[in-house]
Enzyme design. Structure first.
Site, PDB file in Angstrom:
ATOM      1  N   ILE A   1      -0.759  16.021  -2.853  1.00 36.59           N
ATOM      2  CA  ILE A   1      -0.935  15.057  -3.926  1.00 36.59           C
ATOM      3  C   ILE A   1      -2.459  14.869  -4.102  1.00 36.59           C
ATOM      4  O   ILE A   1      -3.075  14.233  -3.171  1.00 36.59           O
ATOM      5  CB  ILE A   1      -0.042  14.132  -4.064  1.00 36.59           C
ATOM      6  CG1 ILE A   1       1.347  14.315  -3.991  1.00 36.59           C
ATOM      7  CG2 ILE A   1      -0.370  13.175  -5.337  1.00 36.59           C
ATOM      8  CD1 ILE A   1       2.290  13.211  -4.029  1.00 36.59           C
TER       9      ILE A   1
ATOM     10  N   ARG B   1      -5.958   0.841   1.102  1.00 37.72           N
ATOM     11  CA  ARG B   1      -6.034   0.214  -0.411  1.00 37.72           C
ATOM     12  C   ARG B   1      -4.983  -1.023  -0.298  1.00 37.72           C
ATOM     13  O   ARG B   1      -5.368  -1.935  -0.868  1.00 37.72           O
ATOM     14  CB  ARG B   1      -5.546   1.299  -1.531  1.00 37.72           C
ATOM     15  CG  ARG B   1      -6.536   2.193  -1.694  1.00 37.72           C
ATOM     16  CD  ARG B   1      -6.271   3.079  -2.888  1.00 37.72           C
ATOM     17  NE  ARG B   1      -7.157   3.997  -3.436  1.00 37.72           N
ATOM     18  CZ  ARG B   1      -8.299   3.431  -4.444  1.00 37.72           C
ATOM     19  NH1 ARG B   1      -8.006   2.528  -5.073  1.00 37.72           N
ATOM     20  NH2 ARG B   1      -8.912   4.598  -4.969  1.00 37.72           N
TER      21      ARG B   1
ATOM     22  N   LYS C   1       4.015  10.692   0.293  1.00 39.68           N
ATOM     23  CA  LYS C   1       2.564  10.754   0.065  1.00 39.68           C
ATOM     24  C   LYS C   1       1.956  10.194   1.331  1.00 39.68           C
ATOM     25  O   LYS C   1       1.857   8.947   0.982  1.00 39.68           O
ATOM     26  CB  LYS C   1       1.973  10.615  -1.143  1.00 39.68           C
ATOM     27  CG  LYS C   1       0.615  10.759  -1.312  1.00 39.68           C
ATOM     28  CD  LYS C   1       0.137  10.257  -2.630  1.00 39.68           C
ATOM     29  CE  LYS C   1      -1.611  10.610  -2.765  1.00 39.68           C
ATOM     30  NZ  LYS C   1      -2.093   9.981  -4.111  1.00 39.68           N
TER      31      LYS C   1
ATOM     32  N   THR D   1      -3.220   6.161  -8.929  1.00 36.53           N
ATOM     33  CA  THR D   1      -4.344   5.639  -8.344  1.00 36.53           C
ATOM     34  C   THR D   1      -5.660   6.383  -9.130  1.00 36.53           C
ATOM     35  O   THR D   1      -6.307   5.751  -9.448  1.00 36.53           O
ATOM     36  CB  THR D   1      -4.638   5.922  -6.707  1.00 36.53           C
ATOM     37  OG1 THR D   1      -3.670   5.210  -5.976  1.00 36.53           O
ATOM     38  CG2 THR D   1      -6.221   5.259  -6.548  1.00 36.53           C
TER      39      THR D   1
ATOM     40  N   TYR E   1      -1.561  -6.661  -1.340  1.00 33.89           N
ATOM     41  CA  TYR E   1      -1.722  -7.982  -1.261  1.00 33.89           C
ATOM     42  C   TYR E   1      -0.781  -8.842  -0.774  1.00 33.89           C
ATOM     43  O   TYR E   1      -0.891  -9.412   0.229  1.00 33.89           O
ATOM     44  CB  TYR E   1      -2.237  -8.772  -2.836  1.00 33.89           C
ATOM     45  CG  TYR E   1      -2.759 -10.188  -2.842  1.00 33.89           C
ATOM     46  CD1 TYR E   1      -4.000 -10.396  -2.174  1.00 33.89           C
ATOM     47  CD2 TYR E   1      -1.802 -11.124  -2.983  1.00 33.89           C
ATOM     48  CE1 TYR E   1      -4.427 -11.641  -2.091  1.00 33.89           C
ATOM     49  CE2 TYR E   1      -2.432 -12.524  -2.936  1.00 33.89           C
ATOM     50  CZ  TYR E   1      -3.643 -12.558  -2.318  1.00 33.89           C
ATOM     51  OH  TYR E   1      -4.112 -13.914  -2.405  1.00 33.89           O
TER      52      TYR E   1
ATOM     53  N   TYR F   1       4.546   6.114  -1.131  1.00 34.15           N
ATOM     54  CA  TYR F   1       3.028   6.372  -1.111  1.00 34.15           C
ATOM     55  C   TYR F   1       2.507   5.455  -0.228  1.00 34.15           C
ATOM     56  O   TYR F   1       2.389   4.111  -0.301  1.00 34.15           O
ATOM     57  CB  TYR F   1       2.681   6.133  -2.493  1.00 34.15           C
ATOM     58  CG  TYR F   1       1.238   6.479  -2.669  1.00 34.15           C
ATOM     59  CD1 TYR F   1       0.330   7.222  -1.627  1.00 34.15           C
ATOM     60  CD2 TYR F   1       0.444   5.897  -3.673  1.00 34.15           C
ATOM     61  CE1 TYR F   1      -0.957   7.298  -1.870  1.00 34.15           C
ATOM     62  CE2 TYR F   1      -0.962   6.129  -3.920  1.00 34.15           C
ATOM     63  CZ  TYR F   1      -1.662   6.756  -2.972  1.00 34.15           C
ATOM     64  OH  TYR F   1      -3.096   6.978  -3.162  1.00 34.15           O
TER      65      TYR F   1
END
Length: 295
Positions: A207, A142, A165, A48, A111, A137
């Site tokens: 992270i 997001r 993460k 990201t 999405y 992750y």
């Protein structure tokens, strides 16, 4: 903690220096060398913070290959290879394994999302295609989807699925996850403001975005905790909170790119749909960096 974690401590979610012509490899190499010289525990490439979502396929692969060659075994390289297209994630994972990355970072599908059953099936498919460990992750702010604790428990112990993460921000769910997975997966904080809280329930590091500009200070939070100085780790976490908040006052990596440009590491250039920081936010970030002696 698992027997062979990918890393313990701090992995920098590294920026990808860009300009109008593409990846600025001179700056990229300098940033990598500085991070390694500061003693960073691992580097995440094209995630990201590295603007992986607007790197095309060739750029993404080239960034990972460049980083592997530049780092040359000095610290683990974690390649971000997740996608909402499982077939592409499999292909990119295979490429990055062959290119020499030490582990993969796999974001949840965005999405199209999916069910928890679909998440588990996707992660197994990518792990099966990987010759290296993978770190899941979770960043629902997001992607619009959360990995539930029970899904982590289902995947715990599956070959190549090494760690998490966790950036869902929900400490209660993270505690539940830690209780369910035991020592079968490693947990890393995905939020710089939650390093100490997550380590307090068994996490082994972070992270980090903050470590782009303050690698040693970020590592000091973890090192104080590992040495048993929990109070000292918490104190440093809280001291850095205003700067951490400023690095997320606009969507990542807009602020950290601005910060790195102020330090002379790269141009203040992000790709659309990202745009440079608002002036008021920029000035606030700059003032906090001056207080810390970064500029």
């Amino acid at each position: 903690m698992t027997a062979n974690p990918v890393f313990k401590g701090v992995a920098t979610a590294l920026i990808t220096p860009l300009n109008a012509n593409g990846i600025d490899y001179d700056s990229f190499g300098r940033v990598i060398d500085w991070q390694v010289s500061e003693g960073i525990n691992a580097l995440v490439i094209a995630g990201t913070t590295g603007e992986g979502s607007t790197l095309d396929d060739a750029e993404h692969k080239a960034a990972v290959k460049f980083a592997v060659e530049r780092i040359a075994g000095r610290c683990p390289v974690i390649a971000a290879t997740g996608s909402n297209d499982t077939n592409y994630a499999v292909q990119l994972t295979r490429y990055c394994c062959d290119a020499g990355a030490d582990a993969m970072l796999l974001v949840t599908p965005y999405y199209n999302k999916t069910t928890q059953k679909g998440l588990a099936a996707m992660y197994r498919a990518i792990a099966d295609a990987s010759s290296k460990p993978v770190i899941l992750y979770n960043v629902p702010s997001r992607t619009g989807i959360n990995i539930e604790p029970e899904t982590y428990a289902e995947l715990a112990g599956y070959p190549n699925i090494q760690g998490i993460k966790e950036a869902n921000g929900n400490i209660s769910k993270i505690v539940h996850t830690a209780q369910l997975i035991g020592d079968k997966m490693d947990i890393y904080s995905g939020n710089d403001d939650q390093i100490v809280p997550i380590m307090s329930v068994g996490g082994i590091g972070v992270i980090s975005v903050l470590s782009n500009i303050m690698p040693k200070k970020t590592m000091e939070i973890c090192n104080r905790f590992f040495a048993g100085d929990v109070k000292g780790a918490a104190k440093l976490q809280l001291e850095l909170l205003p700067l951490i908040n400023a690095l997320f006052c606009e969507v990542n990596p807009i602020p950290v790119k601005a910060a790195m440009s102020l330090m002379g590491w790269c141009e203040n250039y992000v790709r659309l749909p990202l745009v440079p920081m608002e002036e008021s936010h920029f000035n606030h970030l700059k003032a906090l960096m001056q207080e810390q002696g970064l500029i």
